[in-house]
Design a protein around this motif. Structure first.
Motif, PDB file in Angstrom:
ATOM      1  N   LYS A 175     -12.194   7.323  -1.616  1.00 44.12           N
ATOM      2  CA  LYS A 175     -11.974   7.582  -0.184  1.00 44.12           C
ATOM      3  C   LYS A 175     -12.756   6.637   0.720  1.00 44.12           C
ATOM      4  O   LYS A 175     -12.272   6.250   1.784  1.00 44.12           O
ATOM      5  CB  LYS A 175     -12.326   9.040   0.129  1.00 44.12           C
ATOM      6  CG  LYS A 175     -11.343  10.043  -0.465  1.00 44.12           C
ATOM      7  CD  LYS A 175     -11.688  11.459  -0.049  1.00 44.12           C
ATOM      8  CE  LYS A 175     -10.662  12.440  -0.612  1.00 44.12           C
ATOM      9  NZ  LYS A 175     -10.969  13.852  -0.223  1.00 44.12           N
ATOM     10  N   SER A 181      -3.160   0.989  -3.784  1.00 43.91           N
ATOM     11  CA  SER A 181      -2.756  -0.334  -3.315  1.00 43.91           C
ATOM     12  C   SER A 181      -2.238  -1.132  -4.494  1.00 43.91           C
ATOM     13  O   SER A 181      -2.880  -1.194  -5.544  1.00 43.91           O
ATOM     14  CB  SER A 181      -3.933  -1.062  -2.660  1.00 43.91           C
ATOM     15  OG  SER A 181      -4.327  -0.411  -1.476  1.00 43.91           O
ATOM     16  N   THR A 238       0.836  -1.195   0.000  1.00 45.85           N
ATOM     17  CA  THR A 238       0.000   0.000   0.000  1.00 45.85           C
ATOM     18  C   THR A 238       0.870   1.244   0.000  1.00 45.85           C
ATOM     19  O   THR A 238       1.759   1.384   0.837  1.00 45.85           O
ATOM     20  CB  THR A 238      -0.935   0.018   1.224  1.00 45.85           C
ATOM     21  OG1 THR A 238      -1.740  -1.164   1.202  1.00 45.85           O
ATOM     22  CG2 THR A 238      -1.830   1.242   1.207  1.00 45.85           C
ATOM     23  N   LYS A 247      -6.806  -1.691   6.074  1.00 47.03           N
ATOM     24  CA  LYS A 247      -5.914  -2.037   4.971  1.00 47.03           C
ATOM     25  C   LYS A 247      -5.783  -3.540   4.801  1.00 47.03           C
ATOM     26  O   LYS A 247      -5.676  -4.044   3.680  1.00 47.03           O
ATOM     27  CB  LYS A 247      -4.542  -1.404   5.195  1.00 47.03           C
ATOM     28  CG  LYS A 247      -4.539   0.112   5.082  1.00 47.03           C
ATOM     29  CD  LYS A 247      -3.138   0.679   5.261  1.00 47.03           C
ATOM     30  CE  LYS A 247      -3.143   2.193   5.129  1.00 47.03           C
ATOM     31  NZ  LYS A 247      -1.771   2.769   5.316  1.00 47.03           N
ATOM     32  N   VAL A 279      -8.733  -4.767   2.759  1.00 49.56           N
ATOM     33  CA  VAL A 279      -8.625  -4.394   1.353  1.00 49.56           C
ATOM     34  C   VAL A 279      -7.585  -5.260   0.651  1.00 49.56           C
ATOM     35  O   VAL A 279      -7.805  -5.753  -0.464  1.00 49.56           O
ATOM     36  CB  VAL A 279      -8.266  -2.905   1.218  1.00 49.56           C
ATOM     37  CG1 VAL A 279      -7.990  -2.544  -0.236  1.00 49.56           C
ATOM     38  CG2 VAL A 279      -9.393  -2.033   1.767  1.00 49.56           C
ATOM     39  N   HIS A 328      -6.202   2.624  -7.396  1.00 53.21           N
ATOM     40  CA  HIS A 328      -6.396   3.879  -6.678  1.00 53.21           C
ATOM     41  C   HIS A 328      -7.837   3.904  -6.176  1.00 53.21           C
ATOM     42  O   HIS A 328      -8.755   4.279  -6.905  1.00 53.21           O
ATOM     43  CB  HIS A 328      -6.127   5.073  -7.605  1.00 53.21           C
ATOM     44  CG  HIS A 328      -4.752   5.059  -8.197  1.00 53.21           C
ATOM     45  ND1 HIS A 328      -3.680   5.690  -7.619  1.00 53.21           N
ATOM     46  CD2 HIS A 328      -4.271   4.452  -9.315  1.00 53.21           C
ATOM     47  CE1 HIS A 328      -2.596   5.504  -8.352  1.00 53.21           C
ATOM     48  NE2 HIS A 328      -2.934   4.759  -9.392  1.00 53.21           N
ATOM     49  N   PHE A 329      -8.020   3.511  -4.935  1.00 52.40           N
ATOM     50  CA  PHE A 329      -9.363   3.367  -4.401  1.00 52.40           C
ATOM     51  C   PHE A 329      -9.969   4.723  -4.044  1.00 52.40           C
ATOM     52  O   PHE A 329      -9.261   5.654  -3.645  1.00 52.40           O
ATOM     53  CB  PHE A 329      -9.344   2.497  -3.146  1.00 52.40           C
ATOM     54  CG  PHE A 329      -9.042   1.051  -3.416  1.00 52.40           C
ATOM     55  CD1 PHE A 329      -9.943   0.259  -4.111  1.00 52.40           C
ATOM     56  CD2 PHE A 329      -7.861   0.476  -2.967  1.00 52.40           C
ATOM     57  CE1 PHE A 329      -9.677  -1.068  -4.358  1.00 52.40           C
ATOM     58  CE2 PHE A 329      -7.588  -0.850  -3.204  1.00 52.40           C
ATOM     59  CZ  PHE A 329      -8.491  -1.623  -3.904  1.00 52.40           C
ATOM     60  N   GLN A 339     -10.760   3.634   1.163  1.00 52.60           N
ATOM     61  CA  GLN A 339      -9.554   3.890   1.941  1.00 52.60           C
ATOM     62  C   GLN A 339      -9.831   3.890   3.439  1.00 52.60           C
ATOM     63  O   GLN A 339      -8.915   3.659   4.237  1.00 52.60           O
ATOM     64  CB  GLN A 339      -8.932   5.217   1.524  1.00 52.60           C
ATOM     65  CG  GLN A 339      -8.467   5.273   0.079  1.00 52.60           C
ATOM     66  CD  GLN A 339      -7.987   6.654  -0.325  1.00 52.60           C
ATOM     67  OE1 GLN A 339      -7.450   7.395   0.502  1.00 52.60           O
ATOM     68  NE2 GLN A 339      -8.197   7.018  -1.581  1.00 52.60           N
ATOM     69  N   ARG A 340     -11.082   4.119   3.834  1.00 49.41           N
ATOM     70  CA  ARG A 340     -11.420   4.123   5.260  1.00 49.41           C
ATOM     71  C   ARG A 340     -11.534   2.714   5.832  1.00 49.41           C
ATOM     72  O   ARG A 340     -11.561   2.544   7.046  1.00 49.41           O
ATOM     73  CB  ARG A 340     -12.722   4.891   5.479  1.00 49.41           C
ATOM     74  CG  ARG A 340     -12.586   6.394   5.279  1.00 49.41           C
ATOM     75  CD  ARG A 340     -13.780   7.124   5.848  1.00 49.41           C
ATOM     76  NE  ARG A 340     -14.990   6.861   5.078  1.00 49.41           N
ATOM     77  CZ  ARG A 340     -15.427   7.627   4.083  1.00 49.41           C
ATOM     78  NH1 ARG A 340     -14.732   8.701   3.739  1.00 49.41           N
ATOM     79  NH2 ARG A 340     -16.526   7.336   3.444  1.00 49.41           N
ATOM     80  N   SER A 344      -2.747   6.521  -1.308  1.00 53.94           N
ATOM     81  CA  SER A 344      -4.121   6.135  -1.610  1.00 53.94           C
ATOM     82  C   SER A 344      -4.198   4.987  -2.601  1.00 53.94           C
ATOM     83  O   SER A 344      -5.287   4.584  -2.984  1.00 53.94           O
ATOM     84  CB  SER A 344      -4.873   7.342  -2.182  1.00 53.94           C
ATOM     85  OG  SER A 344      -4.261   7.773  -3.385  1.00 53.94           O
TER      86      SER A 344
END
Length: 227
Positions: free
Chosen positions: A174, A40, A35, A181, A184, A171-172, A177-178, A38
């Motif tokens: 937002k 992964s 990661t 990790k 994801v 590029h996920f 991203q919350r 922003s």
């Protein structure tokens, strides 16, 4: 197409296919998620082989005339030619956590170099990938008189051995991203492996059947086994 249901943690793949010239050995799946900000990144290295019941020169000629079979064998992926050796490929739609992706990548099937066939990513003109980047680097080579010819009933067998290095940079948004990790990354691991596995098996079967049919050679459907 990602579900917002918190209990649904796996990727729902509606239609996933990726251009690989053989099937996948599941035990050799390896992914390294990294990661960065922003984005992964998920990296996988895969290898396997498939058998063709014909001499190597006929298999080589078939591979080199990919314009006559690639688009057909890649179905249900949508394929558009790009120049002499390239193709724009729409892989399919998949996602998770309420986030949909329909990747489109350019692939170039290079002429053999010292017996090695390579496939690499190339830019698709006037196309900017929305939120992802894919680096696809595959190599194939032919091994003649492979396997036990006497038991198979065929006088000549050529095995296509392949390796694939696949790097996907996502590029996920937002709201993704919350999420944790680890969740994801583990979901991305499963997704990438599942796509390659499904596509490899499907494309292997179609290429084998198409090759043998083009030469009028019988092909036993139960002859292909994952190694």
């Amino acid at each position: 197409m990602l579900s917002t249901n918190g209990e649904h943690q796996s990727w729902d793949i509606k239609e996933t296919v990726l251009p690989v010239a053989s099937s996948l050995t599941e035990s050799e799946d390896t992914l390294t998620p990294v990661t960065v900000g922003s984005a992964s990144k998920f990296y996988g290295r895969y290898s396997d082989s498939m058998e063709m019941y014909a001499p190597g020169n006929k298999v080589a000629k078939y591979l080199e005339t990919h314009a006559s079979w690639f688009s057909r064998c890649a179905e249900p992926m949508k394929v558009q030619p790009l120049g002499e050796n390239g193709y724009a490929v729409i892989i399919g739609r998949f996602g998770s956590f309420g986030y949909d992706v329909e990747p489109k990548i350019g692939l170039e099937l290079l002429p053999p170099d010292q017996g090695i066939y390579r496939i690499r990513t190339i830019p698709v003109p006037d196309y900017h990938p929305p939120g992802y980047d894919v680096d696809y680097q595959a190599s194939l080579q032919l091994v003649e008189n492979a396997g036990n010819n006497a038991s198979s009933g065929f006088s000549e067998i050529t095995r296509i051995e392949w390796e694939l290095d696949l790097l996907v940079n996502l590029h996920f948004p937002k709201f993704i991203q919350r999420l944790p990790k680890s969740l994801v990354q583990s979901t991305g691991d499963r997704l990438l492996n599942q796509i390659v596995r499904q596509v490899s098996r499907r494309l292997t079967r179609k290429v084998q059947e198409d090759f043998h049919q083009s030469l009028g050679i019988p092909f036993p459907r139960n002859s292909r086994k994952n190694r």
